[in-house]
Design an enzyme around this catalytic site. Sequence first.
Site, PDB file in Angstrom:
ATOM      1  N   GLN A  13       0.848  -1.179   0.000  1.00 38.51           N
ATOM      2  CA  GLN A  13       0.000   0.000   0.000  1.00 38.51           C
ATOM      3  C   GLN A  13       0.885   1.230   0.000  1.00 38.51           C
ATOM      4  OE1 GLN A  13      -3.495  -0.066   2.486  1.00 38.51           O
ATOM      5  NE2 GLN A  13      -3.278   2.096   3.013  1.00 38.51           N
ATOM      6  N   GLY A  14       0.662   2.116  -0.967  1.00 37.70           N
ATOM      7  CA  GLY A  14       1.436   3.334  -1.063  1.00 37.70           C
ATOM      8  C   GLY A  14       0.558   4.547  -0.908  1.00 37.70           C
ATOM      9  N   ALA A  15       1.096   5.700  -1.326  1.00 40.42           N
ATOM     10  CA  ALA A  15       0.365   6.951  -1.168  1.00 40.42           C
ATOM     11  C   ALA A  15      -0.792   7.076  -2.145  1.00 40.42           C
ATOM     12  CB  ALA A  15       1.321   8.127  -1.349  1.00 40.42           C
ATOM     13  N   GLU A  16      -0.714   6.361  -3.273  1.00 42.53           N
ATOM     14  CA  GLU A  16      -1.713   6.515  -4.336  1.00 42.53           C
ATOM     15  C   GLU A  16      -2.586   5.281  -4.553  1.00 42.53           C
ATOM     16  OE1 GLU A  16      -2.337   9.267  -6.170  1.00 42.53           O
ATOM     17  OE2 GLU A  16      -0.832  10.426  -5.078  1.00 42.53           O
ATOM     18  N   ALA A  17      -2.081   4.107  -4.163  1.00 36.77           N
ATOM     19  CA  ALA A  17      -2.794   2.881  -4.548  1.00 36.77           C
ATOM     20  C   ALA A  17      -2.502   1.731  -3.608  1.00 36.77           C
ATOM     21  CB  ALA A  17      -2.406   2.491  -5.977  1.00 36.77           C
ATOM     22  N   ARG A  18      -3.391   0.750  -3.663  1.00 37.08           N
ATOM     23  CA  ARG A  18      -3.172  -0.537  -3.009  1.00 37.08           C
ATOM     24  C   ARG A  18      -2.846  -1.571  -4.078  1.00 37.08           C
ATOM     25  NH1 ARG A  18      -8.063   1.238  -0.939  1.00 37.08           N
ATOM     26  NH2 ARG A  18      -8.024   1.916   1.246  1.00 37.08           N
ATOM     27  N   LYS A  32      -3.880  -3.260  -9.234  1.00 36.22           N
ATOM     28  CA  LYS A  32      -3.516  -1.948  -8.694  1.00 36.22           C
ATOM     29  C   LYS A  32      -4.775  -1.111  -8.603  1.00 36.22           C
ATOM     30  CE  LYS A  32      -0.515   2.065  -9.401  1.00 36.22           C
ATOM     31  NZ  LYS A  32       0.582   2.649 -10.222  1.00 36.22           N
ATOM     32  N   ASP A 135       9.344   7.862 -12.665  1.00 35.50           N
ATOM     33  CA  ASP A 135       9.865   7.486 -11.347  1.00 35.50           C
ATOM     34  C   ASP A 135      10.875   6.352 -11.520  1.00 35.50           C
ATOM     35  OD1 ASP A 135      10.227   7.446  -8.616  1.00 35.50           O
ATOM     36  OD2 ASP A 135       8.430   6.274  -8.183  1.00 35.50           O
TER      37      ASP A 135
END
Length: 239
Positions: A13-18, A32, A135
């Site tokens: 889990q990140g800042a934008e998506a699971r 995603k 990125d």
Amino acid sequence: MVYKLPESELIAQGAEARLYKGVYLGKLTLIKERFEKKYRHSDLDARLTKERIKAEARAIVRAKSAGVGTPALYLVDYNRRSIFMQFIENAVTLKTFIDQYVTGKTDVNNLIDSITSALGQTITKLHTKNIVHGDLTTSNILFKNPEDKVNIKSGADFVDKLIVIDFGLAKVDATAEDAAVDLYVLERSLTSAHAQLPELFNLIYKSYQKFFKNNSRLKEIIIKYEDVKARGRKRTMVG
């Protein structure tokens, strides 16, 4: 509404998506799912999320058509805010591979040359088709079959072992400056993640230039890269 496949497993889990791991149409699948941003109006959030999902899927498809290793796409579902794609088995991030097999080791020049040559070629394939990743880090590149010690020891061609992932910030129809920023992001990420291997970026950059066949476009990117790098130094000095 959060959607996941039956018996799917949340793996990151990140800042934008699971990210979920599951099975879709009999295939091991990575899902995603982008978060809903509660601070935005729901209609605006839905529209922006759809645009980002569409851009990410388009970048993956174009990168694959350019000869870059990427996960296969299975489904793009805007209602579920999700992309269903191939789960790459038996792979580690390139960062993990470098940490395990290169950093602090002796007699690894062939291995370093293979890694940097393959990375340079991969980035060239993207930029030649005006695709930027957005990125570029060794955490967003997978290395397949890391236990294949025979080919690893021999310093074999690693291009087919690299899988580029997470195109969430990618652009297609990118400018020379976009490509320059891509290179600068990679340089900064290598300095941070692989400080004990300061030669990595220069070797990648040499490979990038070697395999870039459009000389006028390459010259433009190099000029922009030097400009972006100078601006980055200035920001660092000013704070």
